[in-house]
Design a protein around this motif. Sequence first.
Motif, PDB file in Angstrom:
ATOM      1  N   ILE A 190       0.843  -1.207   0.000  1.00  0.00           N
ATOM      2  CA  ILE A 190       0.000   0.000   0.000  1.00  0.00           C
ATOM      3  C   ILE A 190       0.871   1.248   0.000  1.00  0.00           C
ATOM      4  N   ARG A 191       1.987   1.194   0.729  1.00  0.00           N
ATOM      5  CA  ARG A 191       2.897   2.341   0.734  1.00  0.00           C
ATOM      6  C   ARG A 191       3.468   2.588  -0.662  1.00  0.00           C
ATOM      7  N   LEU A 192       3.747   1.509  -1.397  1.00  0.00           N
ATOM      8  CA  LEU A 192       4.330   1.652  -2.734  1.00  0.00           C
ATOM      9  C   LEU A 192       3.290   2.044  -3.776  1.00  0.00           C
ATOM     10  N   GLU A 193       2.096   1.479  -3.698  1.00  0.00           N
ATOM     11  CA  GLU A 193       1.082   1.660  -4.729  1.00  0.00           C
ATOM     12  C   GLU A 193       0.037   2.716  -4.390  1.00  0.00           C
ATOM     13  N   GLY A 194       0.020   3.158  -3.143  1.00  0.00           N
ATOM     14  CA  GLY A 194      -1.016   4.104  -2.730  1.00  0.00           C
ATOM     15  C   GLY A 194      -2.235   3.367  -2.172  1.00  0.00           C
ATOM     16  N   ARG A 195      -3.191   4.128  -1.700  1.00  0.00           N
ATOM     17  CA  ARG A 195      -4.372   3.546  -1.055  1.00  0.00           C
ATOM     18  C   ARG A 195      -5.403   3.139  -2.112  1.00  0.00           C
ATOM     19  N   VAL A 196      -5.022   2.107  -2.842  1.00  0.00           N
ATOM     20  CA  VAL A 196      -5.883   1.542  -3.886  1.00  0.00           C
ATOM     21  C   VAL A 196      -7.006   0.758  -3.211  1.00  0.00           C
ATOM     22  N   PRO A 197      -8.263   0.925  -3.630  1.00  0.00           N
ATOM     23  CA  PRO A 197      -9.375   0.226  -2.962  1.00  0.00           C
ATOM     24  C   PRO A 197      -9.186  -1.274  -2.851  1.00  0.00           C
ATOM     25  N   ALA A 198      -8.690  -1.914  -3.901  1.00  0.00           N
ATOM     26  CA  ALA A 198      -8.519  -3.370  -3.859  1.00  0.00           C
ATOM     27  C   ALA A 198      -7.533  -3.787  -2.772  1.00  0.00           C
ATOM     28  N   LEU A 200      -6.736  -1.958  -0.028  1.00  0.00           N
ATOM     29  CA  LEU A 200      -7.343  -1.655   1.268  1.00  0.00           C
ATOM     30  C   LEU A 200      -8.380  -2.711   1.636  1.00  0.00           C
ATOM     31  N   ALA A 201      -9.079  -3.220   0.630  1.00  0.00           N
ATOM     32  CA  ALA A 201     -10.061  -4.275   0.884  1.00  0.00           C
ATOM     33  C   ALA A 201      -9.374  -5.544   1.383  1.00  0.00           C
ATOM     34  N   GLN A 202      -8.235  -5.873   0.790  1.00  0.00           N
ATOM     35  CA  GLN A 202      -7.483  -7.033   1.260  1.00  0.00           C
ATOM     36  C   GLN A 202      -7.006  -6.833   2.699  1.00  0.00           C
ATOM     37  N   MET A 203      -6.557  -5.612   3.013  1.00  0.00           N
ATOM     38  CA  MET A 203      -6.118  -5.332   4.380  1.00  0.00           C
ATOM     39  C   MET A 203      -7.284  -5.457   5.355  1.00  0.00           C
ATOM     40  N   ALA A 204      -8.451  -4.949   4.965  1.00  0.00           N
ATOM     41  CA  ALA A 204      -9.632  -5.072   5.824  1.00  0.00           C
ATOM     42  C   ALA A 204      -9.977  -6.539   6.062  1.00  0.00           C
ATOM     43  N   ASP A 224     -15.239   1.503   5.208  1.00  0.00           N
ATOM     44  CA  ASP A 224     -15.872   2.772   4.821  1.00  0.00           C
ATOM     45  C   ASP A 224     -15.036   3.502   3.771  1.00  0.00           C
ATOM     46  N   GLU A 225     -13.706   3.463   3.929  1.00  0.00           N
ATOM     47  CA  GLU A 225     -12.838   4.139   2.964  1.00  0.00           C
ATOM     48  C   GLU A 225     -12.949   3.502   1.581  1.00  0.00           C
ATOM     49  N   VAL A 226     -12.996   2.172   1.557  1.00  0.00           N
ATOM     50  CA  VAL A 226     -13.107   1.469   0.271  1.00  0.00           C
ATOM     51  C   VAL A 226     -14.448   1.741  -0.381  1.00  0.00           C
ATOM     52  N   PRO A 231     -18.197   1.441  -4.309  1.00  0.00           N
ATOM     53  CA  PRO A 231     -19.289   0.837  -3.538  1.00  0.00           C
ATOM     54  C   PRO A 231     -19.542  -0.638  -3.872  1.00  0.00           C
ATOM     55  N   ARG A 232     -18.986  -1.151  -4.950  1.00  0.00           N
ATOM     56  CA  ARG A 232     -19.232  -2.541  -5.343  1.00  0.00           C
ATOM     57  C   ARG A 232     -17.954  -3.381  -5.261  1.00  0.00           C
ATOM     58  N   GLN A 233     -17.022  -2.976  -4.400  1.00  0.00           N
ATOM     59  CA  GLN A 233     -15.781  -3.718  -4.243  1.00  0.00           C
ATOM     60  C   GLN A 233     -16.081  -5.112  -3.685  1.00  0.00           C
ATOM     61  N   PRO A 234     -15.796  -6.201  -4.421  1.00  0.00           N
ATOM     62  CA  PRO A 234     -16.279  -7.535  -4.033  1.00  0.00           C
ATOM     63  C   PRO A 234     -15.673  -8.076  -2.746  1.00  0.00           C
ATOM     64  N   THR A 235     -14.399  -7.805  -2.494  1.00  0.00           N
ATOM     65  CA  THR A 235     -13.769  -8.336  -1.279  1.00  0.00           C
ATOM     66  C   THR A 235     -14.431  -7.774  -0.030  1.00  0.00           C
ATOM     67  N   VAL A 236     -14.676  -6.474  -0.031  1.00  0.00           N
ATOM     68  CA  VAL A 236     -15.321  -5.842   1.122  1.00  0.00           C
ATOM     69  C   VAL A 236     -16.762  -6.311   1.261  1.00  0.00           C
TER      70      VAL A 236
END
Length: 447
Positions: A190-198, A200-204, A224-226, A231-236
């Motif tokens: 995440i530090r290298l690529e930025g706060r990409v939703p996918a 962040l979803a994996q981290m959640a 909430d951030e993702v 709004p349709r991020q499948p992992t979250v």
Amino acid sequence: MTLLWLAIGLLLIPAAWLLLLPLRRARGTHAAQQAFESNDGLEVENVRVYQSRLASLERGHARGDMDDAALAEGRVELERSLLEDAEAARRAPLKAAVSGRLLVPLLVVSMAVGSLYWYQLEGASGDLALTAAIEATPIHDAASFKARIARLRAEADAQPDNAKVWMALFPLYRDAGQLNEAMQALDVLIRLEGRVPALLAQMAQLKFFAAQRTLTNEVQALVDEVLAVDPRQPTVLGLLGIDAFDHSRYEQAIDYWRKAIAGMENPGAAKALREGISAARARMAQAGEVDASVALSESALGDANDSDTVDDSAKAVAETAQLTLSITVAPALKAQLAARPEATLFIVARDSAGKLPPLAVVRTTADQLPLTVTLSDDNAMAPMARLSMADEVNLVARISASGAPAAQAGDLEGRLSDVTVTRGDTAAETPLALHIDHVVGAAATTP
């Protein structure tokens, strides 16, 4: 990687030949230029023209066409013109044929070094090394799985700024049940690529399972951030469905999982969520509830479909996999257990073939022993690896003083191998006895 360097070397050979070519031609070029300058008659022609014009002036003076002053002025002008022509025709002396011979090899070396340096900065040598590491460690069993983790960990140390290495590494840690290491690897990514939703979803998802499937404030903040971005991020959505299912909000779980399936590219994960939807409908049928979407189908298709849905739900309940275990500690180890009552107790089920991540994980504390626990799909770490996906499993109960899921020397441990997974009505009423009977790194202790 060796083939790459060979290819670069082969390309540098013709480039070096082109730079060295002038050295081979230098002596012949020098001789030709020297011969040309030696046979050049330009100065002789300039002198001839000067003499011809001067003679013309003197004849004019003899005929009385100009006086002495005009003759003198004309002679000065001719001499100035001759000097200017001589200055224009002057050439610098030729340098020796070997002059500058060292410069060309320096250029060749500079070109080679500069090319290699540029490739190190802009090329894909790191990606090639990563591919080679993956190809060198095919996964066949648990040992090869650990070997790949070790190899990719070494690659991460060698090229810490290559996001592709961390992208390949964190799922391995996750599937091995090393959630802390997985979260650390994902944090670097995440530090290298930025706060990409996918990401962040994996981290959640990792933090959710690390917290024993609890939607903590930290997990909720990531969710909430993702969802604010996608709004349709499948992992979250899959994670929220699991949380809803665990809290008996089956209709909400079904809604989340349907939305997650719509955005999923992994057929295996989508199949797992469909099975989860079937299980949720089964729970609703048991409680006398009806899924709203099923109710709409019933209105359109009639009561016959209603009975089919109930039958399918009942079948899903009947096929629910579970294992009930009675966890005890051997008398010889109770003294060691008394010294660390707050140590972490892990109960893990893995498929006997060793091809899947942990199928079920329970985490508690050692002071709960002895205890009886039931493992099922509800204890899965991820939808794509569940107890119902295996016919036989290996069971491990481990007391870890460090709290790390991976076995370490000094941990207390017990194992059962090739245990048949019971399903639905066939579940054994008598719990399986799982004795913690040895110290990791030491010989087994008689229970």
